[in-house]
Motif scaffolding. Structure first.
Motif, PDB file in Angstrom:
ATOM      1  N   THR A   1       4.731  48.680 -16.996  1.00  0.00           N
ATOM      2  CA  THR A   1       5.000  47.254 -17.006  1.00  0.00           C
ATOM      3  C   THR A   1       6.494  46.961 -17.094  1.00  0.00           C
ATOM      4  OG1 THR A   1       4.710  47.114 -19.373  1.00  0.00           O
ATOM      5  CG2 THR A   1       2.751  46.726 -18.036  1.00  0.00           C
ATOM      6  N   VAL A   2       7.289  47.926 -16.710  1.00  0.00           N
ATOM      7  CA  VAL A   2       8.738  47.721 -16.720  1.00  0.00           C
ATOM      8  C   VAL A   2       9.125  46.612 -15.749  1.00  0.00           C
ATOM      9  CG1 VAL A   2      10.958  48.799 -16.209  1.00  0.00           C
ATOM     10  CG2 VAL A   2       9.219  50.075 -17.433  1.00  0.00           C
ATOM     11  N   LEU A   3       8.430  46.520 -14.618  1.00  0.00           N
ATOM     12  CA  LEU A   3       8.759  45.489 -13.621  1.00  0.00           C
ATOM     13  C   LEU A   3       8.621  44.084 -14.185  1.00  0.00           C
ATOM     14  CD1 LEU A   3       7.075  46.823 -10.353  1.00  0.00           C
ATOM     15  CD2 LEU A   3       9.500  46.801 -10.931  1.00  0.00           C
ATOM     16  N   GLY A   4       7.649  43.868 -15.073  1.00  0.00           N
ATOM     17  CA  GLY A   4       7.411  42.548 -15.624  1.00  0.00           C
ATOM     18  C   GLY A   4       8.623  41.974 -16.331  1.00  0.00           C
ATOM     19  N   GLY A   5       9.357  42.796 -17.033  1.00  0.00           N
ATOM     20  CA  GLY A   5      10.506  42.317 -17.776  1.00  0.00           C
ATOM     21  C   GLY A   5      11.783  42.245 -16.969  1.00  0.00           C
ATOM     22  N   MET A   6      11.747  42.666 -15.728  1.00  0.00           N
ATOM     23  CA  MET A   6      12.961  42.679 -14.912  1.00  0.00           C
ATOM     24  C   MET A   6      13.211  41.350 -14.203  1.00  0.00           C
ATOM     25  SD  MET A   6      12.733  46.528 -13.377  1.00  0.00           S
ATOM     26  CE  MET A   6      14.354  46.537 -12.655  1.00  0.00           C
ATOM     27  N   HIS A   7      12.248  40.451 -14.237  1.00  0.00           N
ATOM     28  CA  HIS A   7      12.365  39.138 -13.597  1.00  0.00           C
ATOM     29  C   HIS A   7      12.830  39.271 -12.145  1.00  0.00           C
ATOM     30  CE1 HIS A   7      11.618  37.312 -17.472  1.00  0.00           C
ATOM     31  NE2 HIS A   7      12.528  38.113 -17.986  1.00  0.00           N
ATOM     32  N   LEU A   8      12.067  40.047 -11.378  1.00  0.00           N
ATOM     33  CA  LEU A   8      12.440  40.338  -9.998  1.00  0.00           C
ATOM     34  C   LEU A   8      12.512  39.094  -9.124  1.00  0.00           C
ATOM     35  CD1 LEU A   8      10.488  43.646  -9.292  1.00  0.00           C
ATOM     36  CD2 LEU A   8      12.916  43.334  -9.768  1.00  0.00           C
ATOM     37  N   ASN A   9      11.783  38.038  -9.468  1.00  0.00           N
ATOM     38  CA  ASN A   9      11.869  36.819  -8.672  1.00  0.00           C
ATOM     39  C   ASN A   9      13.262  36.202  -8.758  1.00  0.00           C
ATOM     40  OD1 ASN A   9      11.385  36.097 -11.390  1.00  0.00           O
ATOM     41  ND2 ASN A   9      10.591  34.101 -10.787  1.00  0.00           N
ATOM     42  N   GLN A  10      13.988  36.468  -9.834  1.00  0.00           N
ATOM     43  CA  GLN A  10      15.346  35.954  -9.963  1.00  0.00           C
ATOM     44  C   GLN A  10      16.370  36.944  -9.414  1.00  0.00           C
ATOM     45  OE1 GLN A  10      15.521  35.278 -14.165  1.00  0.00           O
ATOM     46  NE2 GLN A  10      14.062  33.561 -14.077  1.00  0.00           N
ATOM     47  N   VAL A  11      16.098  38.226  -9.592  1.00  0.00           N
ATOM     48  CA  VAL A  11      17.035  39.264  -9.146  1.00  0.00           C
ATOM     49  C   VAL A  11      16.959  39.431  -7.628  1.00  0.00           C
ATOM     50  CG1 VAL A  11      17.631  41.711  -9.339  1.00  0.00           C
ATOM     51  CG2 VAL A  11      16.886  40.458 -11.352  1.00  0.00           C
ATOM     52  N   MET A  12      15.738  39.401  -7.083  1.00  0.00           N
ATOM     53  CA  MET A  12      15.530  39.621  -5.646  1.00  0.00           C
ATOM     54  C   MET A  12      14.627  38.512  -5.092  1.00  0.00           C
ATOM     55  SD  MET A  12      14.903  43.729  -5.741  1.00  0.00           S
ATOM     56  CE  MET A  12      15.106  43.965  -3.989  1.00  0.00           C
ATOM     57  N   PRO A  13      15.157  37.303  -4.935  1.00  0.00           N
ATOM     58  CA  PRO A  13      14.309  36.188  -4.512  1.00  0.00           C
ATOM     59  C   PRO A  13      13.693  36.390  -3.126  1.00  0.00           C
ATOM     60  CG  PRO A  13      16.618  35.526  -4.595  1.00  0.00           C
ATOM     61  CD  PRO A  13      16.527  36.885  -5.189  1.00  0.00           C
ATOM     62  N   PHE A  14      14.401  37.031  -2.214  1.00  0.00           N
ATOM     63  CA  PHE A  14      13.831  37.258  -0.879  1.00  0.00           C
ATOM     64  C   PHE A  14      12.623  38.178  -0.970  1.00  0.00           C
ATOM     65  CE2 PHE A  14      13.333  39.438   3.161  1.00  0.00           C
ATOM     66  CZ  PHE A  14      13.287  38.353   4.035  1.00  0.00           C
ATOM     67  N   ALA A  15      12.716  39.218  -1.785  1.00  0.00           N
ATOM     68  CA  ALA A  15      11.585  40.130  -1.966  1.00  0.00           C
ATOM     69  C   ALA A  15      10.404  39.405  -2.600  1.00  0.00           C
ATOM     70  CB  ALA A  15      12.000  41.329  -2.824  1.00  0.00           C
ATOM     71  N   TYR A  66      -6.983  41.418  -7.757  1.00  0.00           N
ATOM     72  CA  TYR A  66      -5.991  42.487  -7.938  1.00  0.00           C
ATOM     73  C   TYR A  66      -4.646  42.107  -7.321  1.00  0.00           C
ATOM     74  CZ  TYR A  66      -9.013  45.985 -10.039  1.00  0.00           C
ATOM     75  OH  TYR A  66      -9.812  46.673 -10.911  1.00  0.00           O
ATOM     76  N   THR A  67      -4.674  41.492  -6.165  1.00  0.00           N
ATOM     77  CA  THR A  67      -3.423  41.100  -5.512  1.00  0.00           C
ATOM     78  C   THR A  67      -2.675  40.074  -6.351  1.00  0.00           C
ATOM     79  OG1 THR A  67      -4.393  41.538  -3.346  1.00  0.00           O
ATOM     80  CG2 THR A  67      -2.436  40.155  -3.392  1.00  0.00           C
ATOM     81  N   LEU A  68      -3.389  39.087  -6.875  1.00  0.00           N
ATOM     82  CA  LEU A  68      -2.738  38.083  -7.723  1.00  0.00           C
ATOM     83  C   LEU A  68      -2.186  38.705  -9.003  1.00  0.00           C
ATOM     84  CD1 LEU A  68      -5.159  35.053  -7.334  1.00  0.00           C
ATOM     85  CD2 LEU A  68      -2.829  35.280  -6.426  1.00  0.00           C
ATOM     86  N   ARG A  69      -2.899  39.675  -9.544  1.00  0.00           N
ATOM     87  CA  ARG A  69      -2.424  40.349 -10.761  1.00  0.00           C
ATOM     88  C   ARG A  69      -1.129  41.116 -10.499  1.00  0.00           C
ATOM     89  NH1 ARG A  69      -3.910  42.269 -15.810  1.00  0.00           N
ATOM     90  NH2 ARG A  69      -3.504  44.476 -16.210  1.00  0.00           N
ATOM     91  N   VAL A  70      -1.084  41.842  -9.397  1.00  0.00           N
ATOM     92  CA  VAL A  70       0.131  42.597  -9.057  1.00  0.00           C
ATOM     93  C   VAL A  70       1.295  41.640  -8.804  1.00  0.00           C
ATOM     94  CG1 VAL A  70       1.185  44.044  -7.283  1.00  0.00           C
ATOM     95  CG2 VAL A  70      -1.058  44.621  -8.179  1.00  0.00           C
ATOM     96  N   LEU A  71       1.042  40.573  -8.077  1.00  0.00           N
ATOM     97  CA  LEU A  71       2.081  39.581  -7.778  1.00  0.00           C
ATOM     98  C   LEU A  71       2.641  38.993  -9.070  1.00  0.00           C
ATOM     99  CD1 LEU A  71       3.538  37.886  -5.594  1.00  0.00           C
ATOM    100  CD2 LEU A  71       1.631  36.284  -5.743  1.00  0.00           C
ATOM    101  N   GLN A  72       1.749  38.622  -9.966  1.00  0.00           N
ATOM    102  CA  GLN A  72       2.192  38.020 -11.223  1.00  0.00           C
ATOM    103  C   GLN A  72       2.957  39.031 -12.075  1.00  0.00           C
ATOM    104  OE1 GLN A  72       0.850  38.481 -14.648  1.00  0.00           O
ATOM    105  NE2 GLN A  72       2.318  36.977 -15.352  1.00  0.00           N
ATOM    106  N   LYS A  73       2.444  40.242 -12.198  1.00  0.00           N
ATOM    107  CA  LYS A  73       3.091  41.238 -13.057  1.00  0.00           C
ATOM    108  C   LYS A  73       4.445  41.687 -12.507  1.00  0.00           C
ATOM    109  CE  LYS A  73      -0.364  43.399 -15.902  1.00  0.00           C
ATOM    110  NZ  LYS A  73       0.405  43.198 -17.116  1.00  0.00           N
ATOM    111  N   ALA A  74       4.536  41.839 -11.185  1.00  0.00           N
ATOM    112  CA  ALA A  74       5.777  42.367 -10.610  1.00  0.00           C
ATOM    113  C   ALA A  74       6.873  41.316 -10.498  1.00  0.00           C
ATOM    114  CB  ALA A  74       5.493  42.956  -9.234  1.00  0.00           C
TER     115      ALA A  74
END
Length: 146
Positions: A1-15, A66-74
């Protein structure tokens, strides 16, 4: 769950946007090519195997969950960052430039194609339809097998 705390939506908005759109297409939501494909398969299967079609529909719902869970967690977790590895221990760090211009163009091309086919499926269905009038499908049209 390391990805959850990285706030990837802010770090990599295009991704984050790309993964969200790809997730929507993967779930088979209306407007994407996956919806047209799933609908065609389910309609065809319903005529022959209604019970199995219901099970397939339930399988689709499990895939959506499962897809929504991965999207939310990552990308959209409100979890606090754990000890995020740094460049010192060999993992490196993420920045918004990790996705190159050619990669962005490829993603946009794929998303656009999925939307185009999803919104106007006749582009492909008109190409596929005539193949069903070939002699290979004579037995199926008559209700028999191969």
């Amino acid at each position: 769950t390391v990805l959850g705390g990285m706030h990837l939506n802010q770090v990599m908005p295009f991704a984050a946007v790309t993964f969200t759109i790809a997730s929507m297409a993967s779930m088979g939501l209306p407007g994407f090519s996956g919806f047209v494909a799933e609908l065609q398969v389910l309609i065809g299967a319903w005529q022959a195997f209604p019970t199995l079609t219901v099970l397939a529909g339930l399988g689709i719902l499990v895939g959506v969950a499962y897809t929504l869970r991965v999207l939310q967690k990552a990308f959209f977790s409100d979890q606090e960052a754990a000890a995020v590895p740094t460049a010192k221990n060999g993992v490196g760090h993420l920045d918004g430039t990790a996705i190159s211009i050619p990669e962005r163009l490829g993603a946009v091309l794929l998303m656009g194609t999925s939307l185009l086919i999803g919104l106007y499926p006749r582009l492909l269905l008109d190409l596929i339809g005539p193949s069903f009038s070939s002699a290979l499908f004579d037995g199926l049209r008559k209700g028999g097998g191969w």
